[in-house]
Design a protein around this motif. Sequence first.
Motif, PDB file in Angstrom:
ATOM      1  N   GLN A 115       0.861  -1.191   0.000  1.00  0.00           N
ATOM      2  CA  GLN A 115       0.000   0.000   0.000  1.00  0.00           C
ATOM      3  C   GLN A 115       0.892   1.233   0.000  1.00  0.00           C
ATOM      4  O   GLN A 115       1.830   1.331   0.799  1.00  0.00           O
ATOM      5  CB  GLN A 115      -0.903   0.001   1.227  1.00  0.00           C
ATOM      6  N   LEU A 116       0.598   2.167  -0.887  1.00  0.00           N
ATOM      7  CA  LEU A 116       1.432   3.357  -1.043  1.00  0.00           C
ATOM      8  C   LEU A 116       0.561   4.603  -0.926  1.00  0.00           C
ATOM      9  O   LEU A 116      -0.495   4.684  -1.548  1.00  0.00           O
ATOM     10  CB  LEU A 116       2.161   3.330  -2.389  1.00  0.00           C
ATOM     11  N   LEU A 117       1.021   5.538  -0.122  1.00  0.00           N
ATOM     12  CA  LEU A 117       0.330   6.815   0.079  1.00  0.00           C
ATOM     13  C   LEU A 117       1.329   7.935  -0.142  1.00  0.00           C
ATOM     14  O   LEU A 117       2.360   8.008   0.531  1.00  0.00           O
ATOM     15  CB  LEU A 117      -0.252   6.898   1.493  1.00  0.00           C
ATOM     16  N   VAL A 118       1.035   8.821  -1.094  1.00  0.00           N
ATOM     17  CA  VAL A 118       1.917   9.955  -1.377  1.00  0.00           C
ATOM     18  C   VAL A 118       1.586  11.078  -0.411  1.00  0.00           C
ATOM     19  O   VAL A 118       0.447  11.553  -0.357  1.00  0.00           O
ATOM     20  CB  VAL A 118       1.752  10.432  -2.833  1.00  0.00           C
ATOM     21  N   LEU A 170       5.549   5.429 -10.819  1.00  0.00           N
ATOM     22  CA  LEU A 170       5.762   4.016 -10.537  1.00  0.00           C
ATOM     23  C   LEU A 170       5.040   3.185 -11.582  1.00  0.00           C
ATOM     24  O   LEU A 170       3.845   3.388 -11.842  1.00  0.00           O
ATOM     25  CB  LEU A 170       5.244   3.666  -9.135  1.00  0.00           C
ATOM     26  N   ALA A 171       5.758   2.223 -12.182  1.00  0.00           N
ATOM     27  CA  ALA A 171       5.197   1.293 -13.164  1.00  0.00           C
ATOM     28  C   ALA A 171       4.477   2.035 -14.292  1.00  0.00           C
ATOM     29  O   ALA A 171       3.407   1.623 -14.744  1.00  0.00           O
ATOM     30  CB  ALA A 171       4.257   0.310 -12.478  1.00  0.00           C
ATOM     31  N   GLY A 172       5.040   3.165 -14.710  1.00  0.00           N
ATOM     32  CA  GLY A 172       4.458   3.919 -15.815  1.00  0.00           C
ATOM     33  C   GLY A 172       3.285   4.792 -15.447  1.00  0.00           C
ATOM     34  O   GLY A 172       2.681   5.420 -16.319  1.00  0.00           O
ATOM     35  N   GLU A 173       2.928   4.861 -14.164  1.00  0.00           N
ATOM     36  CA  GLU A 173       1.801   5.672 -13.718  1.00  0.00           C
ATOM     37  C   GLU A 173       2.297   6.749 -12.756  1.00  0.00           C
ATOM     38  O   GLU A 173       3.278   6.563 -12.032  1.00  0.00           O
ATOM     39  CB  GLU A 173       0.741   4.818 -13.030  1.00  0.00           C
ATOM     40  N   THR A 174       1.585   7.864 -12.741  1.00  0.00           N
ATOM     41  CA  THR A 174       1.891   8.946 -11.814  1.00  0.00           C
ATOM     42  C   THR A 174       0.929   8.868 -10.631  1.00  0.00           C
ATOM     43  O   THR A 174      -0.284   8.957 -10.807  1.00  0.00           O
ATOM     44  CB  THR A 174       1.764  10.322 -12.502  1.00  0.00           C
ATOM     45  N   LEU A 175       1.478   8.673  -9.448  1.00  0.00           N
ATOM     46  CA  LEU A 175       0.682   8.552  -8.235  1.00  0.00           C
ATOM     47  C   LEU A 175       0.661   9.909  -7.534  1.00  0.00           C
ATOM     48  O   LEU A 175       1.716  10.476  -7.235  1.00  0.00           O
ATOM     49  CB  LEU A 175       1.255   7.484  -7.311  1.00  0.00           C
ATOM     50  N   GLU A 176      -0.527  10.420  -7.275  1.00  0.00           N
ATOM     51  CA  GLU A 176      -0.708  11.756  -6.736  1.00  0.00           C
ATOM     52  C   GLU A 176      -1.164  11.700  -5.282  1.00  0.00           C
ATOM     53  O   GLU A 176      -1.732  10.700  -4.832  1.00  0.00           O
ATOM     54  CB  GLU A 176      -1.750  12.528  -7.563  1.00  0.00           C
ATOM     55  N   PRO A 177      -0.928  12.787  -4.516  1.00  0.00           N
ATOM     56  CA  PRO A 177      -1.434  12.838  -3.142  1.00  0.00           C
ATOM     57  C   PRO A 177      -2.955  12.903  -3.122  1.00  0.00           C
ATOM     58  O   PRO A 177      -3.594  13.270  -4.106  1.00  0.00           O
ATOM     59  CB  PRO A 177      -0.804  14.110  -2.575  1.00  0.00           C
ATOM     60  N   GLY A 178      -3.527  12.535  -1.989  1.00  0.00           N
ATOM     61  CA  GLY A 178      -4.980  12.553  -1.865  1.00  0.00           C
ATOM     62  C   GLY A 178      -5.627  11.233  -2.202  1.00  0.00           C
ATOM     63  O   GLY A 178      -6.840  11.081  -2.082  1.00  0.00           O
ATOM     64  N   ARG A 179      -4.824  10.251  -2.630  1.00  0.00           N
ATOM     65  CA  ARG A 179      -5.333   8.916  -2.927  1.00  0.00           C
ATOM     66  C   ARG A 179      -4.385   7.880  -2.339  1.00  0.00           C
ATOM     67  O   ARG A 179      -3.191   8.135  -2.179  1.00  0.00           O
ATOM     68  CB  ARG A 179      -5.491   8.689  -4.433  1.00  0.00           C
TER      69      ARG A 179
END
Length: 365
Positions: A130-133, A140-149
């Motif tokens: 589980q990852l929380l920005v 990561l893995a070609g996707e941009t993970l943003e805060p708030g999710r």
Amino acid sequence: MKFALALVLGTFVFGLRAATVEHLDGPGFLQDAGASTPLARGLEVPAEAHVILEKGSQALIRISPGTTLEIHGPARATLSSGVFWNLEFGRYLVFTKGLSPHRFRILGEMLRPDETAFEIEIPLSRAFAQLLVAWSSVRLAGETLEPGRVYVIEKGRIQSGTITAEEALKRRQTYQFSESFFRRMDDEEHALSLRNQLVFTQVSALNAFTREGSTDKSINSTAFGLRAEWIHKRYLDFPKRPQRIHFLRSLAVRLGGGATYLSSAASDVQGASQILSSHIVAGGSWRGLSVDALVNYYKPSNSGVSAESPFAYGVRGLYEWDLKEFTANDMMFGLGYSYTVSKVESFAVFRTVTQALNLAFIFNF
């Protein structure tokens, strides 16, 4: 070729500062090929080692001056070649100001964070992570993970869900060793949300004098000159990781003042004159468009001409364009229109309306 790559990697690793245990609370161990050593503050982590924390233990490892790794046990992380961290299980917070010199592997996915902070939780089963920005974003893995999710990584897939700001803050605050970094970042963010502009403007104005109580047509004259002003901007909806475009596009309140020098052509109301005035502005800007209220202060210097009030009131609109494609410094170009009203007394009382085009060059700092 393999020898060259190994030499480059070896040179890079040799140039890195060793990762060091900066804070520790509870038992932990450092295992390498030779022995198992209890963790202690100031201990350097070898290039090939396992960092193991027992349940309830916490440690902060400083990887570089701008990058830290906080670990909460039970946890196990492996450092390879002095560069690659394999986070096997446990809870981790990675914080970096600038590009991290180390890479992090999470369930087979590799990332090298840049200007971000994020939390990773991997259970003992290692079935998912589980990852929380907490700040900025993560690629990561070609996707941009943003805060708030909150993101779940499982079998090479990434799924996301929502999380409240209050819950995200609570989780961030559990990493006590890293909280000072977040406070420092918040202070810097507040400083960034304040900005100043130095504006130099070429003014082309048309003055229309209308005699009070008369139906005669207005008497016109023209004026040309220069204006210099200082504007202070306070941003209202600034992003966590501001870029140059945000200083132009974000919603802001504007306060400032300046001085204007105009050379006015002669008219039937007043002769040719040189006008030096001061002014204050208050308004707002959004997406490059600023709208300001103006209060000018000036006194005519012509013989036989006086102002009923030294103040003139008006409004101004200005649209700004970024010149980043043409100049390396933080400079903008503006084009605007202003409308001010005042009264002057010559051989009669005249209502004066001044309409001006403003061609501005703006320096941000």
